[in-house]
Design a protein around this motif. Sequence first.
Motif, PDB file in Angstrom:
ATOM      1  N   ALA A 361     -11.657  -1.099  -1.037  1.00  0.00           N
ATOM      2  CA  ALA A 361     -11.391  -1.493   0.351  1.00  0.00           C
ATOM      3  C   ALA A 361     -12.414  -0.880   1.299  1.00  0.00           C
ATOM      4  CB  ALA A 361      -9.978  -1.066   0.744  1.00  0.00           C
ATOM      5  N   LEU A 362     -12.790   0.361   1.073  1.00  0.00           N
ATOM      6  CA  LEU A 362     -13.746   1.041   1.947  1.00  0.00           C
ATOM      7  C   LEU A 362     -15.138   0.421   1.886  1.00  0.00           C
ATOM      8  CD1 LEU A 362     -12.627   4.733   1.325  1.00  0.00           C
ATOM      9  CD2 LEU A 362     -12.507   3.503   3.502  1.00  0.00           C
ATOM     10  N   ARG A 363     -15.458  -0.211   0.772  1.00  0.00           N
ATOM     11  CA  ARG A 363     -16.782  -0.848   0.695  1.00  0.00           C
ATOM     12  C   ARG A 363     -16.738  -2.316   1.118  1.00  0.00           C
ATOM     13  NH1 ARG A 363     -15.641  -0.812  -5.142  1.00  0.00           N
ATOM     14  NH2 ARG A 363     -15.998  -2.895  -6.010  1.00  0.00           N
ATOM     15  N   GLY A 364     -15.603  -2.734   1.705  1.00  0.00           N
ATOM     16  CA  GLY A 364     -15.525  -4.060   2.303  1.00  0.00           C
ATOM     17  C   GLY A 364     -14.902  -5.134   1.459  1.00  0.00           C
ATOM     18  N   ILE A 365     -14.342  -4.785   0.306  1.00  0.00           N
ATOM     19  CA  ILE A 365     -13.690  -5.769  -0.558  1.00  0.00           C
ATOM     20  C   ILE A 365     -12.322  -6.132   0.041  1.00  0.00           C
ATOM     21  CG2 ILE A 365     -12.854  -6.224  -2.892  1.00  0.00           C
ATOM     22  CD1 ILE A 365     -15.890  -5.829  -2.671  1.00  0.00           C
ATOM     23  N   ASP A 366     -11.952  -7.389  -0.090  1.00  0.00           N
ATOM     24  CA  ASP A 366     -10.637  -7.852   0.371  1.00  0.00           C
ATOM     25  C   ASP A 366      -9.586  -7.432  -0.654  1.00  0.00           C
ATOM     26  OD1 ASP A 366      -8.465  -9.171   1.459  1.00  0.00           O
ATOM     27  OD2 ASP A 366      -9.082 -11.151   0.741  1.00  0.00           O
ATOM     28  N   VAL A 367      -8.985  -6.266  -0.443  1.00  0.00           N
ATOM     29  CA  VAL A 367      -7.994  -5.727  -1.373  1.00  0.00           C
ATOM     30  C   VAL A 367      -6.608  -6.016  -0.821  1.00  0.00           C
ATOM     31  CG1 VAL A 367      -7.149  -3.692  -2.591  1.00  0.00           C
ATOM     32  CG2 VAL A 367      -9.588  -3.901  -2.053  1.00  0.00           C
ATOM     33  N   ARG A 368      -5.805  -6.755  -1.600  1.00  0.00           N
ATOM     34  CA  ARG A 368      -4.451  -7.100  -1.200  1.00  0.00           C
ATOM     35  C   ARG A 368      -3.476  -6.665  -2.286  1.00  0.00           C
ATOM     36  NH1 ARG A 368      -4.948 -13.243   1.387  1.00  0.00           N
ATOM     37  NH2 ARG A 368      -6.875 -12.874   2.569  1.00  0.00           N
ATOM     38  N   LEU A 369      -2.377  -6.119  -1.844  1.00  0.00           N
ATOM     39  CA  LEU A 369      -1.337  -5.642  -2.752  1.00  0.00           C
ATOM     40  C   LEU A 369      -0.021  -6.318  -2.392  1.00  0.00           C
ATOM     41  CD1 LEU A 369      -0.125  -3.664  -4.873  1.00  0.00           C
ATOM     42  CD2 LEU A 369       0.066  -1.982  -3.015  1.00  0.00           C
ATOM     43  N   LEU A 370       0.615  -6.943  -3.388  1.00  0.00           N
ATOM     44  CA  LEU A 370       1.901  -7.602  -3.206  1.00  0.00           C
ATOM     45  C   LEU A 370       2.930  -6.928  -4.099  1.00  0.00           C
ATOM     46  CD1 LEU A 370       3.641  -9.885  -2.025  1.00  0.00           C
ATOM     47  CD2 LEU A 370       2.811 -11.373  -3.873  1.00  0.00           C
ATOM     48  N   VAL A 371       3.979  -6.374  -3.477  1.00  0.00           N
ATOM     49  CA  VAL A 371       5.036  -5.671  -4.203  1.00  0.00           C
ATOM     50  C   VAL A 371       6.392  -6.163  -3.702  1.00  0.00           C
ATOM     51  CG1 VAL A 371       3.644  -3.595  -4.604  1.00  0.00           C
ATOM     52  CG2 VAL A 371       5.027  -3.783  -2.522  1.00  0.00           C
ATOM     53  N   PRO A 372       7.464  -5.913  -4.438  1.00  0.00           N
ATOM     54  CA  PRO A 372       8.782  -6.328  -3.948  1.00  0.00           C
ATOM     55  C   PRO A 372       9.247  -5.452  -2.786  1.00  0.00           C
ATOM     56  CG  PRO A 372       8.998  -5.117  -6.002  1.00  0.00           C
ATOM     57  CD  PRO A 372       7.533  -5.325  -5.791  1.00  0.00           C
ATOM     58  N   GLU A 373       9.990  -6.052  -1.877  1.00  0.00           N
ATOM     59  CA  GLU A 373      10.569  -5.259  -0.801  1.00  0.00           C
ATOM     60  C   GLU A 373      11.536  -4.229  -1.384  1.00  0.00           C
ATOM     61  OE1 GLU A 373      12.826  -6.078   3.444  1.00  0.00           O
ATOM     62  OE2 GLU A 373      13.359  -7.314   1.708  1.00  0.00           O
ATOM     63  N   LYS A 374      12.325  -4.664  -2.369  1.00  0.00           N
ATOM     64  CA  LYS A 374      13.230  -3.770  -3.063  1.00  0.00           C
ATOM     65  C   LYS A 374      13.137  -4.072  -4.554  1.00  0.00           C
ATOM     66  CE  LYS A 374      16.630  -3.342   0.697  1.00  0.00           C
ATOM     67  NZ  LYS A 374      18.049  -3.552   1.093  1.00  0.00           N
ATOM     68  N   TYR A 387       2.550   5.743  -0.965  1.00  0.00           N
ATOM     69  CA  TYR A 387       1.103   5.523  -1.032  1.00  0.00           C
ATOM     70  C   TYR A 387       0.602   4.562   0.052  1.00  0.00           C
ATOM     71  CZ  TYR A 387       1.411   7.653  -5.669  1.00  0.00           C
ATOM     72  OH  TYR A 387       1.631   8.523  -6.708  1.00  0.00           O
ATOM     73  N   PHE A 388       1.515   3.906   0.764  1.00  0.00           N
ATOM     74  CA  PHE A 388       1.118   2.837   1.674  1.00  0.00           C
ATOM     75  C   PHE A 388       0.184   3.316   2.778  1.00  0.00           C
ATOM     76  CE2 PHE A 388       4.862  -0.349   0.940  1.00  0.00           C
ATOM     77  CZ  PHE A 388       4.448  -0.488  -0.370  1.00  0.00           C
ATOM     78  N   ASP A 389       0.498   4.427   3.424  1.00  0.00           N
ATOM     79  CA  ASP A 389      -0.307   4.876   4.553  1.00  0.00           C
ATOM     80  C   ASP A 389      -1.745   5.153   4.131  1.00  0.00           C
ATOM     81  OD1 ASP A 389       1.843   4.664   6.260  1.00  0.00           O
ATOM     82  OD2 ASP A 389       2.428   6.771   6.075  1.00  0.00           O
ATOM     83  N   GLU A 390      -1.907   5.814   3.003  1.00  0.00           N
ATOM     84  CA  GLU A 390      -3.245   6.115   2.501  1.00  0.00           C
ATOM     85  C   GLU A 390      -4.014   4.839   2.167  1.00  0.00           C
ATOM     86  OE1 GLU A 390      -5.275   8.637  -1.202  1.00  0.00           O
ATOM     87  OE2 GLU A 390      -3.119   8.791  -0.786  1.00  0.00           O
ATOM     88  N   LEU A 391      -3.334   3.891   1.545  1.00  0.00           N
ATOM     89  CA  LEU A 391      -3.980   2.629   1.189  1.00  0.00           C
ATOM     90  C   LEU A 391      -4.388   1.846   2.442  1.00  0.00           C
ATOM     91  CD1 LEU A 391      -1.553   1.602  -1.683  1.00  0.00           C
ATOM     92  CD2 LEU A 391      -4.004   2.005  -1.977  1.00  0.00           C
ATOM     93  N   MET A 392      -3.474   1.718   3.388  1.00  0.00           N
ATOM     94  CA  MET A 392      -3.770   0.950   4.594  1.00  0.00           C
ATOM     95  C   MET A 392      -4.850   1.617   5.440  1.00  0.00           C
ATOM     96  SD  MET A 392      -0.062  -0.626   5.775  1.00  0.00           S
ATOM     97  CE  MET A 392       0.799   0.943   5.754  1.00  0.00           C
ATOM     98  N   HIS A 393      -4.885   2.954   5.438  1.00  0.00           N
ATOM     99  CA  HIS A 393      -5.928   3.669   6.174  1.00  0.00           C
ATOM    100  C   HIS A 393      -7.311   3.328   5.621  1.00  0.00           C
ATOM    101  CE1 HIS A 393      -7.698   6.765   8.651  1.00  0.00           C
ATOM    102  NE2 HIS A 393      -8.243   7.341   7.581  1.00  0.00           N
ATOM    103  N   ALA A 394      -7.376   3.047   4.305  1.00  0.00           N
ATOM    104  CA  ALA A 394      -8.649   2.675   3.675  1.00  0.00           C
ATOM    105  C   ALA A 394      -8.973   1.197   3.859  1.00  0.00           C
ATOM    106  CB  ALA A 394      -8.617   3.006   2.188  1.00  0.00           C
ATOM    107  N   GLY A 395      -7.990   0.408   4.331  1.00  0.00           N
ATOM    108  CA  GLY A 395      -8.240  -1.014   4.549  1.00  0.00           C
ATOM    109  C   GLY A 395      -7.529  -1.935   3.593  1.00  0.00           C
TER     110      GLY A 395
END
Length: 487
Positions: A361-374, A387-395
């Motif tokens: 994500a930091l190098r500009g790749i379109d990184v998408r993560l799909l997980v269940p709500e529950k 882990y969400f905050d760290e991941l989203m902070h990186a993009g």
Amino acid sequence: MFPYNELFSFSSGTFFMKWLGVAWLVYIICLSLWIILQKRPPVSTLSWILALAFIPYAGFLIYHFLGPQKLKRQQFRRLPSKTALKEYSDYLQLRNRILASGSHSGELMQLASLIRTTTGFPLTTAKSLDLLVDGKQTFTAILDAIANATHHIHLEYYIFDPDKIGTTLRDLLITKAQAGVKVRLLVDGIGSSRLKNKFLSPMLQAGVQFAFFHKPHISQLIKPLVNLRTHRKIVICDGLVGFTGGLNITDDEDERVQDSAYHDTHLQLTGNAVHWLQLIFMEDWVYASGERNIPDLAGYFPIQSSGQHPVQIIPSGPDNDWEIIHRTYLAMIQNARNRVWLTTPYFVPTEATLFALTSAALRGIDVRLLVPEKSDSRLVTAAARSYFDELMHAGVKIWEYKGRMLHSKTIVIDQHYSLIGTANFDSRSFRLNFEVCVMAYGDKLAGMLSRQFECDLISSERVLPKRTTGWIQKLAEAIARLFSPLL
């Protein structure tokens, strides 16, 4: 100087407590040495030591039965020579085709080489690749393939429940066995623990061969196998048609029976790639059932012409030190040039995969993560969200699938290669379970999985970088994260 006189003094009211403290110290030292000698990742090692240090004495039993282990078993490597030569012919043709395909050829061949070197499974071909979504499509296709089988039917499942779909499948297997088709059914001893003699007897009487994989037994008190499960889902009919993916045999995965059934994906394939699914099943069957001399072996690996879709079957388990599915995920993410779209029901990344995702994500790749709500595990859901905050902070962009439980396990890299199978994105699938995945090189499966990913986003909600969470939820997520190496 140590006060030995106080330690052995019966006049002291703390005599028992002092000796209990010494015993606890000895316990900690012995337990730590035992775990350290396993040579596991430092974070996992420390997590086990800290977790069990506060469970005096019982910690030995917990680690003995549930701690990470390696398994040695005899490999079943007896492919007929003609089939092996045909696969090698496939490999040479595919190598030349990929090398001539363009800018991604170097990365693709390196990835194929990584898988081949660590598993012995070469690049091969499939004549067809069909993505199956949810229970209705998947179970219909599997039942149709079984109904049309004339030589053999092989099935391996983590969960096989004696419910509506399980009974339908059992009765069809009985019919085929009575018609002279060789039927073998292998299920996990814990995942399929609901199978009892009353349900199994009609199959056995009809001639269906059946075996449990690592069924809990008193003999396992010495060498426990409770933590080593076959999480594989494999169906093979006549060595020509194969299935694998996320769906188990249970009404929990059939939307025709339950409105809340899991949302999942599966893959149907034909061609030479089925040989390698067959080999995985055969190895598991020989190991679990004890059947050593399988007659007419060549009949299980029919010679076929090459297909047009380059694929590679990837087995992984505790009988292989390379953690190959883990390595494959890392290599795919690191090689990405424009997108990484990951779907997983259980997102508990290792340090290496977390680093790979954030770096992409930091190098500009379109990184998408799909997980269940529950998910069906509150602990795993909480650990994933930590882990969400760290991941989203990186993009990294994150979505949570609403409503039904999301159970798909897929990843799409660019437009050139993709993976679907049984492995979750967690340490258990990477290091403990027996898993299987299909790597597809080219835009066929990548296109189907991309379209399904975009379709699933319609039923999902984007997780915002500044999500609102109370301190109790934050604490719960932080505590759950501590157990990540153990999940």
